[in-house]
Design an enzyme around this catalytic site. Sequence first.
Site, PDB file in Angstrom:
ATOM      1  N   GLY A   9      -0.117 -42.225   7.746  1.00  0.00           N
ATOM      2  CA  GLY A   9      -1.269 -41.564   7.114  1.00  0.00           C
ATOM      3  C   GLY A   9      -1.235 -40.078   7.434  1.00  0.00           C
ATOM      4  N   GLY A  12      -3.263 -37.295   5.705  1.00  0.00           N
ATOM      5  CA  GLY A  12      -4.716 -37.472   5.659  1.00  0.00           C
ATOM      6  C   GLY A  12      -5.439 -36.489   6.575  1.00  0.00           C
ATOM      7  N   ARG A  13      -6.778 -36.522   6.502  1.00  0.00           N
ATOM      8  CA  ARG A  13      -7.578 -35.610   7.349  1.00  0.00           C
ATOM      9  C   ARG A  13      -7.252 -35.827   8.822  1.00  0.00           C
ATOM     10  NH1 ARG A  13     -11.337 -36.511   2.963  1.00  0.00           N
ATOM     11  NH2 ARG A  13     -11.356 -38.656   3.660  1.00  0.00           N
ATOM     12  N   MET A  14      -7.248 -37.081   9.269  1.00  0.00           N
ATOM     13  CA  MET A  14      -6.926 -37.369  10.672  1.00  0.00           C
ATOM     14  C   MET A  14      -5.440 -37.199  10.948  1.00  0.00           C
ATOM     15  SD  MET A  14      -9.270 -37.807  12.783  1.00  0.00           S
ATOM     16  CE  MET A  14      -8.116 -38.258  14.067  1.00  0.00           C
ATOM     17  N   GLU A  35       3.573 -41.807   4.769  1.00  0.00           N
ATOM     18  CA  GLU A  35       2.462 -41.726   3.810  1.00  0.00           C
ATOM     19  C   GLU A  35       2.613 -42.779   2.718  1.00  0.00           C
ATOM     20  OE1 GLU A  35      -0.287 -40.793   2.571  1.00  0.00           O
ATOM     21  OE2 GLU A  35      -1.011 -39.645   4.256  1.00  0.00           O
ATOM     22  N   GLY A  98      -6.464 -46.337  14.540  1.00  0.00           N
ATOM     23  CA  GLY A  98      -7.792 -45.741  14.425  1.00  0.00           C
ATOM     24  C   GLY A  98      -8.488 -46.115  13.130  1.00  0.00           C
ATOM     25  N   THR A 100     -10.614 -47.735  10.380  1.00  0.00           N
ATOM     26  CA  THR A 100     -11.829 -48.547  10.552  1.00  0.00           C
ATOM     27  C   THR A 100     -11.928 -49.579   9.428  1.00  0.00           C
ATOM     28  OG1 THR A 100     -13.100 -46.896   9.340  1.00  0.00           O
ATOM     29  CG2 THR A 100     -13.091 -46.719  11.741  1.00  0.00           C
ATOM     30  N   HIS A 156     -21.928 -39.165   7.831  1.00  0.00           N
ATOM     31  CA  HIS A 156     -20.544 -38.714   7.669  1.00  0.00           C
ATOM     32  C   HIS A 156     -20.388 -37.942   6.369  1.00  0.00           C
ATOM     33  CE1 HIS A 156     -19.787 -41.747  10.784  1.00  0.00           C
ATOM     34  NE2 HIS A 156     -18.669 -41.089  11.029  1.00  0.00           N
ATOM     35  N   LYS A 160     -16.171 -40.304   2.947  1.00  0.00           N
ATOM     36  CA  LYS A 160     -15.976 -41.538   3.738  1.00  0.00           C
ATOM     37  C   LYS A 160     -16.166 -42.759   2.839  1.00  0.00           C
ATOM     38  CE  LYS A 160     -17.159 -43.870   8.051  1.00  0.00           C
ATOM     39  NZ  LYS A 160     -15.741 -44.137   8.379  1.00  0.00           N
TER      40      LYS A 160
HETATM   41  P1  NAD Z   1      -7.949 -39.793   4.608  1.00  0.00           P
HETATM   42  O1  NAD Z   1      -8.219 -40.463   3.289  1.00  0.00           O
HETATM   43  O2  NAD Z   1      -8.038 -38.296   4.693  1.00  0.00           O
HETATM   44  O3  NAD Z   1      -6.468 -40.198   5.112  1.00  0.00           O
HETATM   45  C1  NAD Z   1      -5.908 -41.472   4.959  1.00  0.00           C
HETATM   46  C2  NAD Z   1      -4.439 -41.291   4.634  1.00  0.00           C
HETATM   47  O4  NAD Z   1      -3.819 -42.584   4.607  1.00  0.00           O
HETATM   48  C3  NAD Z   1      -4.233 -40.643   3.249  1.00  0.00           C
HETATM   49  O5  NAD Z   1      -3.424 -39.493   3.366  1.00  0.00           O
HETATM   50  C4  NAD Z   1      -3.547 -41.746   2.457  1.00  0.00           C
HETATM   51  O6  NAD Z   1      -2.607 -41.251   1.497  1.00  0.00           O
HETATM   52  C5  NAD Z   1      -2.847 -42.534   3.580  1.00  0.00           C
HETATM   53  N1  NAD Z   1      -2.451 -43.872   3.160  1.00  0.00           N
HETATM   54  C6  NAD Z   1      -3.068 -44.713   2.287  1.00  0.00           C
HETATM   55  N2  NAD Z   1      -2.325 -45.835   2.109  1.00  0.00           N
HETATM   56  C7  NAD Z   1      -1.216 -45.681   2.887  1.00  0.00           C
HETATM   57  C8  NAD Z   1      -0.079 -46.480   3.107  1.00  0.00           C
HETATM   58  N3  NAD Z   1       0.080 -47.674   2.502  1.00  0.00           N
HETATM   59  N4  NAD Z   1       0.863 -46.027   3.967  1.00  0.00           N
HETATM   60  C9  NAD Z   1       0.732 -44.813   4.575  1.00  0.00           C
HETATM   61  N5  NAD Z   1      -0.331 -44.003   4.376  1.00  0.00           N
HETATM   62  C10 NAD Z   1      -1.285 -44.440   3.541  1.00  0.00           C
HETATM   63  O7  NAD Z   1      -8.898 -40.493   5.659  1.00  0.00           O
HETATM   64  P2  NAD Z   1      -9.287 -40.008   7.140  1.00  0.00           P
HETATM   65  O8  NAD Z   1     -10.578 -39.291   7.103  1.00  0.00           O
HETATM   66  O9  NAD Z   1      -8.100 -39.365   7.795  1.00  0.00           O
HETATM   67  O10 NAD Z   1      -9.560 -41.424   7.821  1.00  0.00           O
HETATM   68  C11 NAD Z   1      -8.548 -42.412   7.865  1.00  0.00           C
HETATM   69  C12 NAD Z   1      -9.062 -43.641   8.609  1.00  0.00           C
HETATM   70  O11 NAD Z   1      -9.328 -43.295   9.975  1.00  0.00           O
HETATM   71  C13 NAD Z   1     -10.363 -44.210   8.052  1.00  0.00           C
HETATM   72  O12 NAD Z   1     -10.342 -45.610   8.185  1.00  0.00           O
HETATM   73  C14 NAD Z   1     -11.419 -43.601   8.963  1.00  0.00           C
HETATM   74  O13 NAD Z   1     -12.605 -44.341   8.998  1.00  0.00           O
HETATM   75  C15 NAD Z   1     -10.666 -43.655  10.276  1.00  0.00           C
HETATM   76  N6  NAD Z   1     -11.134 -42.732  11.317  1.00  0.00           N
HETATM   77  C16 NAD Z   1     -11.112 -43.209  12.584  1.00  0.00           C
HETATM   78  C17 NAD Z   1     -11.446 -42.404  13.645  1.00  0.00           C
HETATM   79  C18 NAD Z   1     -11.326 -42.938  15.048  1.00  0.00           C
HETATM   80  O14 NAD Z   1     -11.636 -42.216  16.007  1.00  0.00           O
HETATM   81  N7  NAD Z   1     -10.882 -44.180  15.224  1.00  0.00           N
HETATM   82  C19 NAD Z   1     -11.843 -41.069  13.417  1.00  0.00           C
HETATM   83  C20 NAD Z   1     -11.857 -40.579  12.090  1.00  0.00           C
HETATM   84  C21 NAD Z   1     -11.475 -41.422  11.053  1.00  0.00           C
END
Ligand code: NAD
Length: 268
Positions: A9, A12-14, A35, A98, A100, A156, A160
Site C-alpha cells: 500500500g 497510500g496516505r499511510m 501497490e 495496520g 482496519t 476522520h 475514510k
Molecule cells: P489510502 O487509500 O490512502 O491507501 C491505501 C493504499 O492501498 C492505496 O494506495 C491503494 O492503492 C493500496 N491498495 C489497495 N489494494 C491493494 C492491493 N491489492 N495491493 C497493494 N496495495 C493495495 O488509505 P490510508 O489512509 O493510507 O489507510 C489505509 C488503511 O490503514 C485503512 O484501512 C486505514 O483505516 C488504516 N489506518 C490504520 C492506522 C493504524 O494506526 N493502524 C492509521 C491510519 C490508517
Amino acid sequence: MRQRVIVVGAAGRMGRRLVHGIMMAPDLVLAGAVEHPDCPALGQDAGLLAGAGLSGVAVTASLAPLLAQADAVIDFSLGEVVANARAAVAAGCAIVIGTTALDDLAKAELKRLGQAGGRLVLAPNMSIGVNLLFKVVAEVAQILGEDYDVEIVEMHHRHKKDAPSGTAVGLARAIASARGVAYDEHAVHGRAGLVGERSRSEIGMHAVRGGDVVGDHTVIFATDGERLELTHRASGRDTFAFGALRAVRFLAQAQPGLYDLQDVLGLR
Ligand code: NAD
C-alpha cells in the site's frame, strides 16, 4: 544489521509516511514497495513518491518475489491482507498490519498464523497515545461502573471508507470487556428517530467525517451532575508510522505469535 522492510500500500496516505519513516531510520532499509495492479504509481521510485529522496526501490504489484530479500512486511493497504500475511509467514518474514475493518474470519486466520510459527502485529491504531487511552478507558470504566453512560465520538477525514473507526471499536471493546459485557450486544451506532431512552448498558458510537482530520477520538463518561471526557487527537500520520516501525523492531526479537501495540509498548 539493518532490517529490510517491505511496505504494502506504498502509494497510500499511510504507505508514503511508512516509506519516509523507514528511509529516515538508521536501523531499517526499504526492501520493497507494493501497490494495487491498477495504481498509477507503479514503476515510480517509492522514496521520491514519499518525498524522502531517491530510494532505488520501484513500486511493484506483487509481494511474493520480494519476500526472499526481506525481514519484515508492513501492510496498511486495502488489499489482500490475509493472503499477504500467509505469504510473509511462509517466507519467514514478520508482518505488521495496520489495515482496519478486518472481519472476524480474517482476525482468526491471523491468530492461527501466529500459533503456526508466524510473528505478527495487528493494531487498528499504532499511536502510542491511543494505546495508552485503551488502557486508561478500561480502568476508568471499571472504577466508574454502570452509573456512567458511555458514548464514543470519532472524527476522520472525508476519504475514510470504514465506520466506526477501528480505534473507536477498540475503545468500546476495552470498555465492554472492563464491564464484563459483549461489545456486539451493547454497541449502538448513531441515533435517529424515536429511539426511546438510552439504556444504561449501551455504548453509543458516533462517526463524524469531514475535511482532513487525521483522527480524533473522545470517550465520554456521563452521569447525573458530571461528565468526564477523554480525548486523543492525532495531528499527523507519522504517529502511526512510528508505532508501526516500533512493531517491526519488537517482532525482530519476539517469539512467534499475534501481538498488538499494547504488547509492543509493554502496556500489559
Ligand atoms: P489510502 O487509500 O490512502 O491507501 C491505501 C493504499 O492501498 C492505496 O494506495 C491503494 O492503492 C493500496 N491498495 C489497495 N489494494 C491493494 C492491493 N491489492 N495491493 C497493494 N496495495 C493495495 O488509505 P490510508 O489512509 O493510507 O489507510 C489505509 C488503511 O490503514 C485503512 O484501512 C486505514 O483505516 C488504516 N489506518 C490504520 C492506522 C493504524 O494506526 N493502524 C492509521 C491510519 C490508517
